[in-house]
Design a protein around this motif. Structure first.
Motif, PDB file in Angstrom:
ATOM      1  N   PRO A   1     -22.178   6.726  38.633  1.00 25.95           N
ATOM      2  CA  PRO A   1     -23.150   7.272  37.735  1.00 25.95           C
ATOM      3  C   PRO A   1     -23.358   6.099  36.620  1.00 25.95           C
TER       4      PRO A   1
ATOM      5  N   TRP B   1     -24.632   6.424  33.765  1.00 21.80           N
ATOM      6  CA  TRP B   1     -24.157   6.985  32.298  1.00 21.80           C
ATOM      7  C   TRP B   1     -22.767   7.069  32.075  1.00 21.80           C
ATOM      8  N   TRP B   2     -21.990   7.360  33.257  1.00 17.46           N
ATOM      9  CA  TRP B   2     -20.558   7.267  33.225  1.00 17.46           C
ATOM     10  C   TRP B   2     -20.000   5.910  32.874  1.00 17.46           C
TER      11      TRP B   2
ATOM     12  N   PHE C   1     -20.803   5.156  29.189  1.00 14.28           N
ATOM     13  CA  PHE C   1     -19.802   5.906  28.562  1.00 14.28           C
ATOM     14  C   PHE C   1     -18.634   5.162  28.383  1.00 14.28           C
ATOM     15  N   LEU C   2     -18.054   4.805  29.401  1.00 15.29           N
ATOM     16  CA  LEU C   2     -17.017   3.975  29.579  1.00 15.29           C
ATOM     17  C   LEU C   2     -16.900   2.578  28.873  1.00 15.29           C
TER      18      LEU C   2
ATOM     19  N   ILE D   1     -18.917   1.691  26.483  1.00 15.17           N
ATOM     20  CA  ILE D   1     -18.927   2.205  24.937  1.00 15.17           C
ATOM     21  C   ILE D   1     -17.571   2.394  24.425  1.00 15.17           C
ATOM     22  N   ALA D   2     -16.651   3.148  25.108  1.00 14.45           N
ATOM     23  CA  ALA D   2     -15.568   3.463  24.653  1.00 14.45           C
ATOM     24  C   ALA D   2     -14.488   2.103  24.555  1.00 14.45           C
TER      25      ALA D   2
ATOM     26  N   TYR E   1     -15.885   0.582  20.876  1.00 18.43           N
ATOM     27  CA  TYR E   1     -15.015   1.235  20.044  1.00 18.43           C
ATOM     28  C   TYR E   1     -13.520   0.783  20.160  1.00 18.43           C
TER      29      TYR E   1
ATOM     30  N   ILE F   1     -29.524   8.461  26.722  1.00 23.85           N
ATOM     31  CA  ILE F   1     -28.962   9.507  26.160  1.00 23.85           C
ATOM     32  C   ILE F   1     -27.572   9.096  25.440  1.00 23.85           C
ATOM     33  N   VAL F   2     -26.974   8.280  26.590  1.00 27.27           N
ATOM     34  CA  VAL F   2     -25.550   7.989  26.354  1.00 27.27           C
ATOM     35  C   VAL F   2     -25.602   7.003  25.188  1.00 27.27           C
TER      36      VAL F   2
END
Lengths: 448, 357, 313
Positions: free
Chosen positions: B179, B181-182, B185-186, B188-189, B193, B301-302
């Motif tokens: 996916p 978005w996942w 998300f990963l 981004i992490a 960050y 969204i993510v």
């Protein structure tokens, strides 16, 4: 197209192909995990959103196997218990004392300390004397003693202690800070991170109503590592969440895929088989569904309908069948032009019989391949909706675990295990279906 | 049948079909969502009217006499005005016809709750202010995917039976199981960050740079992570499609005769096969671009990318029906437009279509 | 000296069911300005042989042995680039059974012929050459401006012949060039080929299962069965007096309007991955003897230019 048909052929096709076989083994393994999840942890599922249930678990713990890389800083939870001593008993109240001894050797304090005392009637008063290896001590008392207390429950006692030692009120008041206070050297440097190693003595005195029994007692020295995949901010073990997500993912994936492929094959098959006006009409309907912006549309419907698992499967199937209809239609058209079908028509065999004798058997391999390929597509959609907070109520899904990871800022805080493993599961559960789908597709359509 | 009609009347027929499809799709969306949203809105009206009443009561409490009848009339008037604004006092079929007429004339009305950055409540202004960001992000992404996917697909078709040939099915598996978005998300992490190389989200820094050049660079910098996620997930799928199309074209007679004519393999692949397969590839491109706008919702969204996907989500959370309908209408029109342009492009690329073959 | 000489030529297909010997140690000669015919049932390997000479065999097929001598030079040893530059289409060109689908559908006829001229560095005016070629095959020059699908099957085949002749090749391989056409068009194409052969001095290898057609056009005949040559000789001799039992049966199976039935050959061609021990025709042969099942006969000269591979002789 294959000349043989029947289940045997597909099983053979899958097993002969290396990736198909691996896929099949993986699916069997996943099904077994699902059964294990439902039978062993079915009762945990409704408690998932109940944060009290996870009180004794370490919060934000990383996977336990990380402790092998750095055992002095990464460690699991340590529990200790003792046999309670009755030191006073009267007709109006009982007093018990619980003495615990433990040796602390790690470079970091526990993430939290949880005191658990289960009694047959409520505890009326409770006081904890915490003695460090160098003999310095601190007394913790709570106004409203309960059977489970963590360090936050003693924030006033520990807060006072800290400000006495360092001369001011600390800016952060997390259980991490309080734990440091219980494990640091007294004085200005209480909170600078050094830990007193050695024998700690903890003495808990409780006052209860008469004839109260202490059923069990424990102190949890919470670690920062837990389980295979760690825990989240509420202490929920990620491995357990992943396990609970298996049955839902497989169920909805298979259900959706089967409904949409059957729907698509029927519509596309009939459309390509009959041709003419029926074909045009069915094409039109297919196009209407196809042009709908699927994801926004699905989000709208899930948001306003709040469907259960079955309804959600129906909704996704409703939006997915046109893809299969288009492919089934072109397959049906090419079958239609083959000589034996024309021969049957010339012989006057009714078209519904031709449909059942020639079309359905030859559309079956196609349908099986696309059912396999449709499963991961459906799983991803469901997890996507769950990630947006649209989970069928009462279900634990990987998407909802990730949703809570996002809203609790797991990325900012570096809680990578909370993000990584649920997503890896989505991929892992999808891969065998894709591999099986590809191998059937390759066998049936000759690598096209 | 096509032969008799000719290419132009064929196109005319297609346009009519697309318009009927558009109406049907919108009707479906409207009829499936409106009844439920109507209930939500009625509840909203009720609470607002109640709040209004309480406010009047509080206000008039200090003034001695309270005329309840007058207040009730006032409240009812307020309620009526809200009902009219949300269109709740008309029968469903009437609302439906008005809504369809309005949609088809691109008159989306006013949003219930949302507003555009410039303060306008007009739905088309709201959509127009978010749509460009979606188009910029996903058109760029799709173009990169198409370019790389075509290249990889061609290479794997050319070197069939070698390592290249294994790569494409493998990355196609990624496409079907990962996916976006996942992955986002990963990423981004890890990259925003963890090692802090890229910004975690947004379209530009806040406040955005003033000069247009710096603004563009800043925006590209913010696009990097979403594009990376989009690319990783989609490139395999496109390469797989190109590979299948090229391989099936390679089996046609003309490829063998082209080789017999002494044409080099690369000439046959890039000139003859690719050109012959291009109408089908064009269809894939049209669907990919148009589909990415709607499918990018979670990515937006993510990455906190304020495009129409993000707007849709906010509108859904607020039950802002005019915005939801407007966005879905625009996205559907874009898809139909893409399909129609694809018809034209195919007619240009494949002489057989123009002749009505 | 023959212009083209094929020696011990073998092409194998490596399939999951085993190695299929589609062409098994075939020898044949083509003399200058001669037409030779290769005949056989479908699946006998005659098209594969032609493809092999043009080096158009694709995996799982592979040329595994032998030589193809063009003017006494082994063109199998050329690298792909040299072969493309010097031989393909320039010296040896080919028309196919599917030649009507042999044009790339999205380019005009003229463009495609010009592309051939361009790739092979033809010196001269491309447009003029295209018109000249189209005239040669009796097509209107306007055809060059048409897309393949705008022409009939017969016209496309003519246009393809024009393209085959673009570089004045010495050898033309015709692989069932008329099979997919109707009878009248077929006759016209054959006549065209005859005329062209005379005018241009072409040497032709003509491949078909249609023996009647071969008798009309070819000087010498090779009869092929299951990847191997069974018999060869002058066309007329072979017709009047077929020696090999397979040739005899093949001749019998030609539709003759004087007979009211068509005789087929009983049985099926053997699996090329699993050829019978001994003679490959032995299991269908009406005269099969013990030795036929044991040992494979060699192609022997029995008289003049007549070669037969059979234990009967």
């Amino acid at each position: 197209m294959a000349t043989e048909t029947g289940i045997k052929l597909y099983v053979n096709t899958i097993i002969k192909n290396k990736s198909g076989l691996i896929g099949l083994i993986m699916i069997i393994f996943f099904v077994a995990l699902s059964i294990y999840a439902v039978t062993s942890f079915g009762k945990v599922s409704p408690q998932w959103e109940n944060s009290v249930y996870w009180e004794t678990y370490p919060k934000n713990a990383m996977p336990y196997w990380m402790s092998y890389f750095n055992p002095s800083k990464i460690f699991g939870t340590k529990t200790i218990s003792t046999s309670p001593l009755s030191i006073y008993s009267s007709s109006s109240y009982d007093i018990y004392q619980l003495n615990y001894n433990f040796t602390w050797t790690k470079d970091k304090p526990p993430t939290d300390v949880v005191f658990y005392i289960e009694t047959s009637s409520p505890i009326q008063a409770m006081q904890i004397l915490w003695i460090k290896p160098d003999g310095t001590n601190i007394t913790l008392s709570s106004n409203s003693p309960t059977s489970i207390t963590d360090l936050i429950s003693y924030s006033s006692s520990i807060g006072n202690y800290i400000s006495q030692q360092i001369g001011y009120v600390p800016s952060s008041s997390t259980s991490q800070t309080y734990s440091q206070a219980l494990f640091g050297y007294e004085g200005k440097n209480l909170l600078n991170g050094t830990v007193e190693k050695g024998l700690y003595k903890v003495s808990i005195t409780i006052v209860t109503s008469p004839n109260t029994k202490i059923l069990s007692n424990k102190i949890y020295l919470e670690g920062n590592a837990y389980g295979l995949f760690g825990t989240d901010i509420y202490g929920r073990p990620i491995d357990l969440g992943i396990l609970l997500g298996f049955p839902n993912a497989l169920e909805i994936g298979l259900l959706t895929s089967i409904i949409s492929v059957i729907g698509g094959v029927i519509v596309g098959g009939i459309s390509g088989f009959l041709g003419g006006k029926t074909d045009s009409a069915m094409n039109w309907i297919t196009l209407v569904i196809l042009v709908l912006p699927a994801l926004p549309f699905l989000v709208v419907l899930s948001y306003i309908m709040r469907p259960n698992l079955f309804l959600e499967a129906l909704l996704i199937a409703f939006l997915s069948w046109p893809f299969y209809a288009i492919i089934a239609r072109s397959s049906a058209q090419s079958i239609k032009n083959e000589t034996f079908v024309e021969a049957d028509k010339v012989l006057g065999i009714p078209s519904y019989r031709i449909f059942f004798t020639h079309f359905l058997p030859r559309l079956t391999p196609f349908a099986i391949a696309y059912t396999a390929l449709g499963v991961p597509a459906a799983i991803i959609l469901v997890e996507t909706l769950a990630f947006l907070g649209l989970t069928p109520t009462g279900l634990v899904t990987w998407g909802s675990i990730l949703n809570s990871a996002e809203s609790n800022l797991a990325a900012v805080n570096g809680w990578w295990w909370w993000i990584l493993f649920p997503g890896v599961m989505i991929i892992l559960v999808s891969i065998p279906f894709v591999m099986i789908g590809f191998s059937i597709e390759k066998a049936v359509f000759g690598g096209k | 049948m096509l032969k008799v009609m000719g290419y132009k009347s064929y196109l005319a027929k297609e346009i009519i079909i697309y318009i009927t499809v558009l109406i049907a799709a919108m009707s479906l969306l409207y009829l499936l969502t409106y009844p439920v949203i109507q209930e939500v809105l009625k509840a909203t009206v009720q609470t607002e009217a109640e709040g209004f009443k309480q406010a009047i009561l509080k206000h008039s409490a200090g003034h001695g006499s309270i005329n309840l009848t007058n207040i009730n009339i006032l409240v009812n008037k307020y309620k009526d005005s809200l009902m009219t604004a949300y269109g709740l006092n008309q029968p469903l079929y009437l609302r439906y016809f008005i809504q369809m007429k309005n949609l088809l004339t691109f008159n989306f009305g006013n949003a219930y709750f949302l507003e555009a950055p410039n303060g306008s409540h007009k739905v088309y202004v709201i959509i127009a202010s978010y749509l460009p960001y979606t188009i910029i992000l996903f058109t760029t992404g799709t173009l990169i995917v198409i370019f790389a996917g075509t290249l990889i697909g061609l290479l794997s078709a050319r070197y069939a039976g070698t390592v290249w040939d294994k790569i494409v099915p493998t990355i196609a598996v990624i496409h079907s199981s990962l996916p976006t978005w996942w992955l986002g998300f990963l990423l981004i992490a890890a990259l925003a960050y963890g090692v802090k190389v890229f910004p975690p989200g947004g379209i530009t820094s806040i406040p955005p740079p003033k000069s247009p050049l710096m603004y563009s660079i800043n925006m590209l910098y913010h696009m990097a992570l979403p594009l990376l996620a989009f690319f990783i997930v989609n490139v395999g799928g496109f390469a797989y499609v190109v590979r299948s199309l090229v391989i099936s074209t390679t089996k046609e007679d003309f490829v063998m005769t082209a080789k017999a004519r002494g044409l080099s393999d690369s000439r046959i692949l890039y000139r003859h096969i690719l050109r012959t397969a291009s109408p089908s590839i064009s269809t894939q491109v049209a669907l990919a671009i148009a589909g990415s706008f709607a499918g990018g919702l979670t990515t937006e969204i993510v990455f906190n990318w304020h495009g129409v996907g993000w707007l849709t989500y906010v509108a859904i959370l607020l039950n802002d029906l005019p915005v939801i309908l407007g966005i879905n209408f625009v996205l559907t029109v874009i898809l139909l437009l893409a399909l129609f342009i694809n018809e034209l492009v195919k007619g240009y690329l494949d002489p057989r279509i123009k002749a009505g073959g | 000296m023959p212009i083209l000489s094929v020696k011990d030529f073998s092409i194998h297909f490596y399939t999951p069911k085993g190695v299929r010997k589609a062409v098994d140690k075939v020898n044949l000669d083509l003399n200058k300005k001669e037409v030779i015919g290769i005949a056989g049932e479908s699946g006998s390997g005659k098209s594969t042989l032609a493809m092999g000479i043009m080096r158009l065999i694709t995996p799982p097929g592979k040329i595994v042995g032998g030589k193809v001598l063009f003017n006494n030079e082994d063109i199998l040893s050329y690298d792909e680039d040299k072969f493309n530059k010097e031989i393909r289409w320039k010296k040896i060109s080919m028309i196919f059974q599917g030649s009507m689908n042999g044009f790339t559908p999205v380019f005009k006829i003229g463009q495609q012929i010009e592309e051939v001229l361009e790739v092979h560095e033809y010196k001269g005016n491309f447009k003029e050459r295209v018109n000249e070629l189209l005239k040669m095959v009796e097509l209107d020059p306007s055809v060059s401006d048409k897309y393949p699908h705008e022409l009939s099957g017969g016209m496309r085949q003519r246009a393809f012949i024009a393209m085959a002749l673009a570089l004045n090749p010495e050898i033309l391989i015709c692989d069932e060039p008329t099979t997919a056409l109707d009878v009248i068009t077929q006759a016209k194409i054959i006549n065209l080929l005859k005329t062209l052969k005379k005018e241009l001095g072409l040497s032709i290898i003509f491949i078909t299962h249609d023996l009647a057609l071969l008798s009309e056009i070819s000087d010498r005949l090779y009869i092929m069965y299951a990847g191997s040559i069974m018999e060869s000789g002058y066309s007329l001799d072979l017709y009047k007096n077929p020696k090999h039992p397979y040739t005899q049966l093949l001749m019998d199976s030609i539709a003759d309007i004087n007979k009211d039935y068509i005789k087929g050959i009983p049985g099926f061609m053997p699996d090329l991955a699993n050829l019978p021990k001994g003679c490959r025709f032995s299991d269908r042969c009406p005269y099969a003897m013990e030795i036929c099942k044991q040992k494979e006969p060699e192609l022997k000269r029995i008289e003049g230019d007549r070669y037969v591979s059979c234990w009967l002789y």
